[in-house]
Design an enzyme around this catalytic site. Structure first.
Site, PDB file in Angstrom:
ATOM      1  N   GLU A  53      -9.127  31.099 -21.043  1.00 13.44           N
ATOM      2  CA  GLU A  53      -8.198  29.970 -21.013  1.00 13.44           C
ATOM      3  C   GLU A  53      -8.963  28.780 -20.432  1.00 13.44           C
ATOM      4  OE1 GLU A  53      -5.153  31.072 -18.293  1.00 13.44           O
ATOM      5  OE2 GLU A  53      -4.577  32.878 -19.382  1.00 13.44           O
ATOM      6  N   ASP A  64      -0.756  25.151  -9.599  1.00 15.52           N
ATOM      7  CA  ASP A  64      -2.088  25.513  -9.131  1.00 15.52           C
ATOM      8  C   ASP A  64      -2.240  25.397  -7.630  1.00 15.52           C
ATOM      9  OD1 ASP A  64      -3.200  26.049 -11.704  1.00 15.52           O
ATOM     10  OD2 ASP A  64      -3.144  23.907 -12.097  1.00 15.52           O
TER      11      ASP A  64
END
Length: 272
Positions: A53, A64
């Protein structure tokens, strides 16, 4: 060039036929540089990753944790653009022949244009997109263009997702389902536990044929083996990024992530 959803499907099926989980690595584009990021992806593929990815760096990465935020910040300061993300996908895919997806928040695609983004991703040989913050009920335009270009649409499910919601997501998605192992942001964890296994079982109970791959928290071969015991794929991101951030120079970083990929690929083959 058409998209590579079939390559992604075949790669995940081949891992299953071998009686193991697939190893899926995540690395941001443009980190530490665009060229360096492409070399990093090649290194993790060479070490044993089945799928990669490519993260599209974003200034407000809600999912994140600090490690990937740091990498994104380095990429953004370096001036990374969507064109660089597409180049990363193209060169990594052409060099390895393996499936490469883009993982991105919705806002950059929305601003760039869905038609343009999907056309360019397919032309670059991309297998599809993971869209962590795009609600299924708002995804019709994306899915229409993704289908036109033979691109996978991977949605993220979480332990908080109710069964009805899981059914809606698995019906709309393609490629695989990204199961977030816990509530929270990305980052390595001491344990990737029972919550993740329960989520995989509930996702499969919707009757979906899509592989269910688990991310958020896996950092070593022992954890990879644990997750491989119940998931179709093991997704690792922060652990790779951390190795690059900690390395004194780029050649050392490439060696470190190649080694980690090798250890993790052994882990997904030694299910507990």
């Amino acid at each position: 060039m058409s998209g590579n959803i079939q390559l992604l499907t075949d790669t995940l099926a081949a891992a299953k036929a071998e009686g193991r989980s697939a190893l899926i690595a995540y690395l941001p584009a443009g980190f530490p540089t665009v060229d360096g990021g492409i070399e990093a992806i090649k290194a993790v593929f060479d070490g044993g990753a089945d799928v990669v990815e490519v993260g599209l760096p974003h200034s407000d990465p809600v999912l994140d944790g600090p490690v990937i935020q740091t990498a994104d910040d380095i990429a953004l300061r370096g001036g990374v653009r969507i064109a660089d993300v597409m180049r990363t996908v193209r060169e990594a895919h052409e060099a390895t022949g393996k499936p490469v997806l883009v993982m991105t928040y919705w806002n950059p695609i929305d601003r760039y244009g869905v038609a343009r983004f999907t056309a360019e991703l397919a032309e670059a040989g991309g297998a599809g997109c993971i869209l962590p913050d795009l609600p299924v009920q708002e995804s019709a335009l994306w899915r229409e263009h993704a289908a036109k270009h033979d691109l996978a649409t991977v949605f993220v499910v979480a332990p908080s997702s109710r069964d009805a919601r899981l059914a809606e997501i698995t019906a709309a998605g393609s490629g695989f389902v990204y199961a977030a192992s816990l509530m929270g942001v990305t980052g390595t964890r001491e344990s990737v536990g029972a919550q993740a296994q329960d989520l995989v079982e509930r996702t499969r109970a919707t009757g979906t044929d899509l592989p269910v791959c688990v991310g958020l928290g896996v950092s070593d071969s022992t954890q990879a083996a644990e997750v491989a015991g119940f998931a179709d794929g093991v997704i690792v991101g922060s652990a790779f990024v951390k190795r690059i951030l900690e390395a004194p120079d780029h050649p050392t970083a490439l060696t470190a992530i190649h080694k980690l990929a090798k250890e993790l690929s052994q882990g997904v083959r030694k299910q507990p």
